[in-house]
Design an enzyme around this catalytic site. Structure first.
Site, PDB file in Angstrom:
ATOM      1  N   SER A  63      81.134   6.286  27.773  1.00  0.00           N
ATOM      2  CA  SER A  63      82.713   4.791  28.505  1.00  0.00           C
ATOM      3  C   SER A  63      82.190   4.946  29.775  1.00  0.00           C
ATOM      4  O   SER A  63      82.898   3.781  30.574  1.00  0.00           O
ATOM      5  CB  SER A  63      83.847   5.542  28.586  1.00  0.00           C
ATOM      6  OG  SER A  63      83.877   6.973  28.764  1.00  0.00           O
ATOM      7  N   GLY A  64      81.491   5.589  30.772  1.00  0.00           N
ATOM      8  CA  GLY A  64      81.015   5.313  31.927  1.00  0.00           C
ATOM      9  C   GLY A  64      82.106   6.595  32.518  1.00  0.00           C
ATOM     10  O   GLY A  64      82.825   5.802  33.878  1.00  0.00           O
TER      11      GLY A  64
ATOM     12  N   HIS B 257      49.378 -28.621  21.253  1.00  0.00           N
ATOM     13  CA  HIS B 257      48.921 -28.521  21.595  1.00  0.00           C
ATOM     14  C   HIS B 257      47.466 -27.572  21.806  1.00  0.00           C
ATOM     15  O   HIS B 257      46.256 -26.874  21.683  1.00  0.00           O
ATOM     16  CB  HIS B 257      48.502 -28.469  19.578  1.00  0.00           C
ATOM     17  CG  HIS B 257      48.386 -28.981  18.841  1.00  0.00           C
ATOM     18  ND1 HIS B 257      49.516 -28.094  17.473  1.00  0.00           N
ATOM     19  CD2 HIS B 257      49.267 -29.931  18.149  1.00  0.00           C
ATOM     20  CE1 HIS B 257      50.076 -28.635  17.565  1.00  0.00           C
ATOM     21  NE2 HIS B 257      50.785 -29.874  17.287  1.00  0.00           N
TER      22      HIS B 257
ATOM     23  N   VAL C 260      40.521 -15.617  43.909  1.00  0.00           N
ATOM     24  CA  VAL C 260      42.261 -16.033  43.799  1.00  0.00           C
ATOM     25  C   VAL C 260      42.894 -16.015  42.750  1.00  0.00           C
ATOM     26  O   VAL C 260      42.666 -17.190  42.007  1.00  0.00           O
ATOM     27  CB  VAL C 260      42.342 -16.579  45.196  1.00  0.00           C
ATOM     28  CG1 VAL C 260      44.378 -16.706  45.232  1.00  0.00           C
ATOM     29  CG2 VAL C 260      41.965 -16.448  46.584  1.00  0.00           C
TER      30      VAL C 260
ATOM     31  N   GLU D  12      52.620 -15.380  37.890  1.00  0.00           N
ATOM     32  CA  GLU D  12      52.697 -13.877  36.948  1.00  0.00           C
ATOM     33  C   GLU D  12      53.365 -13.239  37.005  1.00  0.00           C
ATOM     34  O   GLU D  12      53.996 -12.551  36.257  1.00  0.00           O
ATOM     35  CB  GLU D  12      50.669 -12.742  37.143  1.00  0.00           C
ATOM     36  CG  GLU D  12      49.243 -13.923  36.989  1.00  0.00           C
ATOM     37  CD  GLU D  12      48.249 -13.315  37.650  1.00  0.00           C
ATOM     38  OE1 GLU D  12      48.385 -12.295  38.141  1.00  0.00           O
ATOM     39  OE2 GLU D  12      47.377 -13.954  36.658  1.00  0.00           O
TER      40      GLU D  12
END
Length: 460
Positions: A98-99, A182, A319, A325
């Site tokens: 429930s926090g 493709h 490089v 990424e």
């Protein structure tokens, strides 16, 4: 050695660090949940403090607590928000579902500060938490924190990325490249068409997020323990939302049904799903950039991304496309976070969802990651890449798929015959077509012009 003081709660006494602003219930949570070492997100804690500010304003206005006491609580919130407040909120994400531990952490810290401001005792439960339950304030805080982060971080960051892509599209609009389906050669497209498509994907995501915002800005506050509103003033929810809206500059309003907002996290799950969609878009754009940048000799080499750092500890001069990424890793994390939020959303058992801290953690992490990577992609990948016109032209000149434009004139089978021969002999399609059709060289030059082919329509 660290010094301690003795605090007590309904379960008895325990030691708390002497200078800590929190008290017994926070310390119990610290002792009970040494699990991840991850605090609740900063955006969540900030939103929780804003909720406590609004509750104090409402309770003071409704004469449920003395008005000076309410002002003292609000002053305590403002003091915390102006400093490094996270040091006072050590409770682990993986806590009671429930926090409650995070709620009491805030209540205890504010009680300590407000007591000093007020000059008399301000109780964590009786005053800071008046008219509230963890069961409504934690779902409320999830919505507040997500709404603030979406409005102030995510949407501006996405708009920034969209604009950067559109600006770059205009800058490189005169370049024509080989289209690919493709991952194979297809009809030509302009660089502008490729980039405008990315920008449109971002714009669609912006619009989808904007459609969620009105629901996100409805709050559970006022439902208290199970949704009935027990122990809260009948006008508390409305007064609370008015105070919060004034404080944040974003319009919040009470949920139409408190039971829904306390027993489920459907709105958070919906938002998380849209964040996943943004991640999918980001993955597509990042991967397109990586393919176009691949090489520089053995890949496509159509563009050159900005060189930001050495790419190898062993291969000198290498490089890598580090920003795209990073974007794909962000996307993977957000997609995983959505799975977690989805499972957590299923844990709405009767009148309460019991994975609320986990929902908050993953939802806010996704928003932050997407906001940050959007700006990095704009500044360090999109805006700064350079087009390799020589590579584009070489590929276009050798592309037999251009023969598609001749279909309406010579027919599909004849065009296929010419394309296969061009592939086999490694010759430009215009040369093979000139030898195997009755079309003149000038007419073929016009029909097979890559720039014209990007405009669609029927050639000839």
């Amino acid at each position: 050695m660290e010094k301690f003081r003795i605090e007590k709660d309904s379960m008895g006494e325990l030691q708390v660090p002497e200078n800590a602003l929190y008290a017994a219930q926070t310390q119990r949570a610290i002792n009970n949940f040494p699990i991840s070492g991850q605090q609740m997100p900063k955006a969540f804690v900030k939103a929780l403090l804003l909720a406590k500010y609004s509750a104090a304003k409402a309770n003071g206005e409704l004469k449920q607590i003395p008005l000076p006491m309410g002002d003292a609580i609000c002053q305590a919130v403002d003091t915390l928000l102006a400093e490094n407040f996270m040091r006072h909120f050590p409770v682990d994400v993986f806590q009671t579902g429930s926090g409650t531990s995070s709620n009491m952490n805030a209540n205890e810290v504010l009680a300590t500060l407000a007591t000093k401001n007020f000059g008399d005792n301000v109780g964590a439960n009786d005053h800071i938490n008046y008219g509230q339950s963890s069961n409504d304030i934690i779902p409320t805080t999830i919505h507040i924190s997500a709404a603030l982060e979406v409005e102030n971080k995510l949407l501006p960051a996405l708009s920034y990325l969209r604009d950067a892509i559109n600006n770059k599209a205009d800058e490189v609009s005169h370049f024509i490249k080989t289209g690919r389906t493709h991952l194979m050669d297809a009809m030509p497209v302009s660089m502008a068409q490729t980039l405008h498509a990315w920008a449109d994907q971002i714009q669609q995501n912006i619009e989808h997020i904007q459609r969620i915002q009105p629901s996100l800005q409805t709050l559970a506050q006022g439902g208290t323990a199970v949704g009935t509103g027990i122990n809260a003033h009948p006008e508390f929810a409305t007064t609370f939302n008015n105070a919060l809206s004034k404080k944040t500059g974003i319009k919040f309003k009470p949920a139409k049904n408190f039971f829904t907002h306390i027993g489920s996290q459907d709105i958070a799950v919906t938002l998380s799903g849209q964040l996943k969609a943004i991640a999918v878009t980001m993955m597509k754009i990042a991967n397109d950039l990586r393919w176009m940048n691949s090489g520089p000799l053995a890949g496509l080499g159509e563009i050159e991304l900005e060189a930001l750092q050495p790419g190898s500890s062993i291969m000198p001069g290498k490089v890598n496309p580090v920003i795209p990424e990073a974007a794909t890793m962000v996307a993977a994390q957000v997609i995983g976070n959505d799975t977690t939020v989805t499972i957590a959303g299923q844990s709405g058992n009767f009148e309460l969802n019991v994975m609320l801290p986990l929902v908050a953690k993953n939802l806010l992490e996704s928003i932050e990651l997407l906001s940050n990577i959007s700006r990095l992609m704009a500044d360090k990948a999109i805006t700064t890449f350079r087009v390799n016109e020589t590579k584009l032209s070489e590929a276009l000149a050798r592309n037999p798929i251009l023969v598609t434009a001749l279909n309406p004139i010579i027919g599909y089978l004849k065009a296929a015959e010419i394309a296969k021969l061009a592939y086999k002999e490694g010759r430009p399609i215009i040369d093979v077509a000139a030898e195997n059709t009755e079309l003149s060289r000038d007419e073929l030059t016009r029909l097979l012009d890559p720039a014209n082919l990007t405009k669609g329509g029927i050639q000839g």
